[in-house]
Design an enzyme around this catalytic site. Structure first.
Site, PDB file in Angstrom:
ATOM      1  N   GLY A 146       0.838  -1.194   0.000  1.00 15.94           N
ATOM      2  CA  GLY A 146       0.000   0.000   0.000  1.00 15.94           C
ATOM      3  C   GLY A 146       0.876   1.248   0.000  1.00 15.94           C
ATOM      4  O   GLY A 146       1.013   1.928  -1.019  1.00 15.94           O
ATOM      5  N   GLU A 372      -4.738   7.640  -0.366  1.00 19.25           N
ATOM      6  CA  GLU A 372      -4.013   8.773  -0.985  1.00 19.25           C
ATOM      7  C   GLU A 372      -2.829   9.204  -0.129  1.00 19.25           C
ATOM      8  O   GLU A 372      -2.563  10.399   0.031  1.00 19.25           O
ATOM      9  CB  GLU A 372      -4.953   9.958  -1.212  1.00 19.25           C
ATOM     10  CG  GLU A 372      -6.104   9.672  -2.135  1.00 19.25           C
ATOM     11  CD  GLU A 372      -5.647   9.471  -3.563  1.00 19.25           C
ATOM     12  OE1 GLU A 372      -4.484   9.782  -3.865  1.00 19.25           O
ATOM     13  OE2 GLU A 372      -6.446   8.965  -4.363  1.00 19.25           O
ATOM     14  N   PHE A 392      11.863   6.991   4.712  1.00 19.79           N
ATOM     15  CA  PHE A 392      10.798   6.044   4.353  1.00 19.79           C
ATOM     16  C   PHE A 392      11.175   4.607   4.678  1.00 19.79           C
ATOM     17  O   PHE A 392      10.328   3.789   4.939  1.00 19.79           O
ATOM     18  CB  PHE A 392      10.472   6.141   2.851  1.00 19.79           C
ATOM     19  CG  PHE A 392       9.860   7.458   2.476  1.00 19.79           C
ATOM     20  CD1 PHE A 392       8.488   7.622   2.530  1.00 19.79           C
ATOM     21  CD2 PHE A 392      10.647   8.528   2.094  1.00 19.79           C
ATOM     22  CE1 PHE A 392       7.911   8.837   2.196  1.00 19.79           C
ATOM     23  CE2 PHE A 392      10.084   9.741   1.762  1.00 19.79           C
ATOM     24  CZ  PHE A 392       8.713   9.906   1.808  1.00 19.79           C
TER      25      PHE A 392
END
Ligand code: FAD
Length: 393
Positions: A146, A372, A392
């Site tokens: 995701g 989103e 990340f």
């Protein structure tokens, strides 16, 4: 001397209408009227039943002119980005599911074809999608990927001149009702986008049930079982993850405004309720504790609106950077869900049913917080922008 005066709505207090041009205001008002007449009387039932009459709704939204409204040509209205944002706000004041239908159609599926597609793909799909005669979906997320779509397992391999797609997409809005799916897949080289008519053999889209959020919206899995496509199905202008990310950026922009629509609806509903509801012999609205809550929510709604309009203006000047969209998405969705939950406390027990829209909005905003780009992903985007360090992984 009277201690009471006529109340002013939260955004009127901020005077934000003065920052919106006449044309954009007229478009916004038309969408507001549509929501009042066609959505508000029905949406509580749709939510309870876990359904949305998506086909009829797409046609009505097409007639209203909001599908792909900020795109130029091919039957699209070519409005300002700010007008598109304001339309999202009004739609989401109705329900986040309705706004999701419009976002996915216009900003994800249509934008992908409009920005990255061939002339033939544009001619074939965009006019029908703008009219609401064809529904689109956008398949990026997978069961195991995701927040990190780069890891996707859906593969597209060449077989002669054809492409053959295999894999699964998950949580896809409009999936089961779509006529066309924009599907992103890993090829031997880079991630590419494919325009997949949903009647192609091997394509199926089972609907995901048991949702407690975004119930008035169709959410589906996409199953791609050796889906054979001609070479003309690939989006020629998109190679790599920047293709889908450019589309997400469009949809995120709409959410910056949209989430505020849900928050505004909660706050206006709650103020009206608190003025009517007597507690210990006087209106709930007249207590200082209630007013402190209402004042803080008014502030956050107004600040969010100022941010949204600022980002709208940057986008209209073609100066909006993805990191700035993250500022808006993170702040406005986070504040909207906080407002919805705080409003629910003021409604007391009455707040837990669909008689009032507040808990429906709060539950919907759980999805909006996640899709989103989750809040955490947007924090990481902003963190990278201000430190220069990517965190990340
Ligand atoms: C109703 C609904 C409709 C949707 N519609 C679509 C659609 O139309 N098309 C589509 O492609 N997708 C769609 N999505 C999917 C959505 O985009 C994903 O759910 C979202 O990207 C998050 O992915 P995930 O659910 O797999 O969570 P995960 O990626 O598994 O994340 C789980 C948690 O980990 C956190 N996290 C992730 N990375 C980091 C990190 N580096 N550091 C710290 N924490 C991290 C996340 O913020 C989150 O809190 C939809 C989702 C919903 C709920």
């Amino acid at each position: 001397m009277s201690r009471s005066s006529a109340p002013v709505s939260p955004l009127r207090l901020f005077g934000t209408d003065a920052l919106i041009g006449e044309e954009d205001r007229a478009l916004r008002d038309a969408v507001r009227q549509f929501v009042e007449e066609k959505i508000r009387p029905e949406v509580g039932d749709w939510y309870e039943q876990g359904s949305l009459p998506a086909r009829d709704m797409a046609k009505e939204l097409g007639a209203l002119g909001v599908l792909g409204m900020h795109l130029e040509g091919y039957g699209c209205a070519g409005t300002s980005a700010t007008a598109y944002g304001l339309a999202c706000m009004e739609l989401e004041a109705g329900d986040s599911g309705l706004r999701s239908l419009v976002s996915v159609q216009g900003s994800l599926a249509m934008f992908a074809i409009w920005k990255h597609g061939s002339e033939e793909q544009k001619q074939e799909w965009l006019p029908r999608m703008a009219a609401g005669d064809a529904i689109g979906c956008f398949g990026l997320t997978e069961p195991d990927f995701g927040s990190n779509p780069a890891g996707m397992r859906t593969r597209a391999r060449r077989d002669g001149d054809d492409w053959v797609l295999t894999g699964n997409k998950m949580w896809i809005t409009n999936g089961s009702v779509a006529d066309v799916a924009v599907v992103w897949a890993q090829t031997d080289e880079r991630i590419r986008g494919f325009v997949v008519p949903t009647d192609t053999p091997g394509f199926s889209a089972p609907e995901i049930k048991r949702k407690l959020s975004l119930r008035a919206s169709v959410t589906s899995e996409l199953v791609l079982d050796d889906v054979r496509l001609p070479s003309s199905a690939v989006l020629p202008e998109a190679a790599g993850l920047s293709g889908p990310l450019s589309c997400l950026n469009e949809a995120r922009f709409g959410i910056v405004f949209g989430a505020l629509g849900a928050a505004r609806d909660c706050l206006e509903t709650t103020i009206a309720y608190a003025r009517e509801r007597d507690i210990f012999d006087r209106p709930l609205a007249s207590y200082q504790l209630t007013q402190a809550k209402l004042a803080d929510m008014t502030l956050e709604l107004g600040k969010g609106m100022l941010l949204a309009l600022h980002l709208g203006r940057l986008k209209d000047a073609e100066q909006l950077a993805p990191g700035q969209v993250s500022l808006g998405k993170l702040n406005n969705v986070r504040e909207a869900i906080a407002i919805a939950r705080e409003c629910r406390t003021i409604l007391g027990a009455a707040g837990i049913t669909t008689e009032f829209p507040v808990m429906r909005h709060a539950n919907n905003l759980e999805s909006v917080l996640t899709y989103e780009g989750t809040s955490e992903v947007h924090q990481l985007v902003i963190g990278k922008a201000v430190t220069g360090e990517a965190a990340f992984r």
